[in-house]
Design a protein around this motif. Structure first.
Motif, PDB file in Angstrom:
ATOM      1  N   PRO A  68       0.820  -1.214   0.000  1.00  0.00           N
ATOM      2  CA  PRO A  68       0.000   0.000   0.000  1.00  0.00           C
ATOM      3  C   PRO A  68       0.854   1.265   0.000  1.00  0.00           C
ATOM      4  N   GLN A  69       0.357   2.291  -0.668  1.00  0.00           N
ATOM      5  CA  GLN A  69       1.058   3.562  -0.759  1.00  0.00           C
ATOM      6  C   GLN A  69       1.099   4.248   0.600  1.00  0.00           C
ATOM      7  N   GLU A  70       2.120   5.077   0.823  1.00  0.00           N
ATOM      8  CA  GLU A  70       2.213   5.836   2.060  1.00  0.00           C
ATOM      9  C   GLU A  70       1.061   6.841   2.102  1.00  0.00           C
ATOM     10  N   GLY A  71       0.471   6.998   3.279  1.00  0.00           N
ATOM     11  CA  GLY A  71      -0.656   7.916   3.427  1.00  0.00           C
ATOM     12  C   GLY A  71      -1.966   7.326   2.950  1.00  0.00           C
ATOM     13  N   SER A  72      -1.991   6.020   2.761  1.00  0.00           N
ATOM     14  CA  SER A  72      -3.206   5.375   2.273  1.00  0.00           C
ATOM     15  C   SER A  72      -4.042   4.887   3.441  1.00  0.00           C
ATOM     16  N   SER A  73      -5.023   4.087   3.133  1.00  0.00           N
ATOM     17  CA  SER A  73      -5.930   3.547   4.143  1.00  0.00           C
ATOM     18  C   SER A  73      -5.361   2.288   4.788  1.00  0.00           C
ATOM     19  N   SER A  74      -4.056   2.179   4.849  1.00  0.00           N
ATOM     20  CA  SER A  74      -3.436   0.948   5.329  1.00  0.00           C
ATOM     21  C   SER A  74      -3.589   0.740   6.828  1.00  0.00           C
ATOM     22  N   ASP A  75      -4.193   1.683   7.545  1.00  0.00           N
ATOM     23  CA  ASP A  75      -4.403   1.507   8.974  1.00  0.00           C
ATOM     24  C   ASP A  75      -5.621   0.634   9.277  1.00  0.00           C
ATOM     25  N   LEU A  76      -6.347   0.225   8.242  1.00  0.00           N
ATOM     26  CA  LEU A  76      -7.480  -0.667   8.444  1.00  0.00           C
ATOM     27  C   LEU A  76      -6.957  -2.046   8.836  1.00  0.00           C
ATOM     28  N   PRO A  77      -7.724  -2.803   9.630  1.00  0.00           N
ATOM     29  CA  PRO A  77      -7.218  -4.065  10.166  1.00  0.00           C
ATOM     30  C   PRO A  77      -7.173  -5.221   9.163  1.00  0.00           C
ATOM     31  N   TYR A  78      -7.545  -5.004   7.918  1.00  0.00           N
ATOM     32  CA  TYR A  78      -7.607  -6.093   6.950  1.00  0.00           C
ATOM     33  C   TYR A  78      -6.317  -6.148   6.161  1.00  0.00           C
ATOM     34  N   LYS A  79      -5.758  -7.327   6.073  1.00  0.00           N
ATOM     35  CA  LYS A  79      -4.479  -7.471   5.386  1.00  0.00           C
ATOM     36  C   LYS A  79      -4.619  -8.148   4.030  1.00  0.00           C
ATOM     37  N   SER A  80      -5.415  -9.185   3.954  1.00  0.00           N
ATOM     38  CA  SER A  80      -5.528  -9.903   2.685  1.00  0.00           C
ATOM     39  C   SER A  80      -6.672  -9.345   1.855  1.00  0.00           C
ATOM     40  N   ASN A  81      -6.558  -9.525   0.564  1.00  0.00           N
ATOM     41  CA  ASN A  81      -7.593  -9.063  -0.356  1.00  0.00           C
ATOM     42  C   ASN A  81      -8.917  -9.778  -0.084  1.00  0.00           C
ATOM     43  N   GLN A  82      -8.839 -11.037   0.316  1.00  0.00           N
ATOM     44  CA  GLN A  82     -10.049 -11.805   0.614  1.00  0.00           C
ATOM     45  C   GLN A  82     -10.769 -11.241   1.828  1.00  0.00           C
ATOM     46  N   GLU A  83     -10.031 -10.835   2.858  1.00  0.00           N
ATOM     47  CA  GLU A  83     -10.646 -10.224   4.040  1.00  0.00           C
ATOM     48  C   GLU A  83     -11.330  -8.912   3.682  1.00  0.00           C
ATOM     49  N   ILE A  84     -10.711  -8.139   2.814  1.00  0.00           N
ATOM     50  CA  ILE A  84     -11.284  -6.858   2.390  1.00  0.00           C
ATOM     51  C   ILE A  84     -12.574  -7.094   1.617  1.00  0.00           C
ATOM     52  N   LYS A  85     -12.535  -8.034   0.663  1.00  0.00           N
ATOM     53  CA  LYS A  85     -13.737  -8.335  -0.117  1.00  0.00           C
ATOM     54  C   LYS A  85     -14.869  -8.829   0.768  1.00  0.00           C
ATOM     55  N   SER A  86     -14.535  -9.651   1.740  1.00  0.00           N
ATOM     56  CA  SER A  86     -15.538 -10.172   2.658  1.00  0.00           C
ATOM     57  C   SER A  86     -16.170  -9.043   3.470  1.00  0.00           C
ATOM     58  N   GLU A  87     -15.362  -8.116   3.962  1.00  0.00           N
ATOM     59  CA  GLU A  87     -15.881  -6.988   4.739  1.00  0.00           C
ATOM     60  C   GLU A  87     -16.733  -6.069   3.860  1.00  0.00           C
ATOM     61  N   ILE A  88     -16.327  -5.861   2.608  1.00  0.00           N
ATOM     62  CA  ILE A  88     -17.099  -5.031   1.680  1.00  0.00           C
ATOM     63  C   ILE A  88     -18.483  -5.644   1.455  1.00  0.00           C
ATOM     64  N   LEU A  89     -18.528  -6.941   1.169  1.00  0.00           N
ATOM     65  CA  LEU A  89     -19.809  -7.616   0.934  1.00  0.00           C
ATOM     66  C   LEU A  89     -20.706  -7.561   2.164  1.00  0.00           C
ATOM     67  N   LEU A  90     -20.129  -7.777   3.334  1.00  0.00           N
ATOM     68  CA  LEU A  90     -20.901  -7.737   4.569  1.00  0.00           C
ATOM     69  C   LEU A  90     -21.501  -6.349   4.792  1.00  0.00           C
ATOM     70  N   LEU A  91     -20.692  -5.323   4.631  1.00  0.00           N
ATOM     71  CA  LEU A  91     -21.160  -3.954   4.849  1.00  0.00           C
ATOM     72  C   LEU A  91     -22.179  -3.533   3.792  1.00  0.00           C
ATOM     73  N   GLU A  92     -21.935  -3.887   2.530  1.00  0.00           N
ATOM     74  CA  GLU A  92     -22.892  -3.566   1.473  1.00  0.00           C
ATOM     75  C   GLU A  92     -24.249  -4.199   1.759  1.00  0.00           C
ATOM     76  N   ASN A  93     -24.247  -5.465   2.176  1.00  0.00           N
ATOM     77  CA  ASN A  93     -25.509  -6.149   2.476  1.00  0.00           C
ATOM     78  C   ASN A  93     -26.252  -5.489   3.639  1.00  0.00           C
ATOM     79  N   LYS A  94     -25.518  -5.070   4.671  1.00  0.00           N
ATOM     80  CA  LYS A  94     -26.151  -4.382   5.805  1.00  0.00           C
ATOM     81  C   LYS A  94     -26.782  -3.064   5.334  1.00  0.00           C
TER      82      LYS A  94
END
Length: 100
Positions: A68-94
């Protein structure tokens, strides 16, 4: 053949994103942002929308660049692309369920 459904607010919600004109009903599967703008309460100030946008940015950064680029959203707790996709789908559904 699909029928287009149009709607208009009887009482305007009072924000800048929504129009008082006759609007085509957005399909959440095809245009999630338009759907949420029209039907999610407090779309402009909802922190979950900002969080969802951060997740999209983080997903794009990891897709195009493994580091990830410096100054990006890298402070989020998700590291793998699969974790990010899973969180996106969960939040979108909610958000979709709340908007319905």
């Amino acid at each position: 053949m699909t029928n287009n459904v149009y709607f208009r607010y009887k009482e305007h919600p009072g924000d800048l994103f929504r129009s008082t004109e006759l609007i085509k009903l957005p399909n959440p599967d095809e245009d999630l942002e338009s759907f949420l703008i029209q039907f999610l309460n407090n779309y402009q100030s909802d922190q979950r929308i900002a969080y969802l946008n951060d997740l999209y940015k983080l997903e794009d950064e990891q897709f195009y660049d493994e580091i990830p680029q410096e100054g990006s959203s890298s402070d989020l707790p998700y590291k793998s692309n699969q974790e990010i996709k899973s969180e996106i789908l969960l939040l979108e559904n909610k958000l979709i369920n709340e908007a319905f």
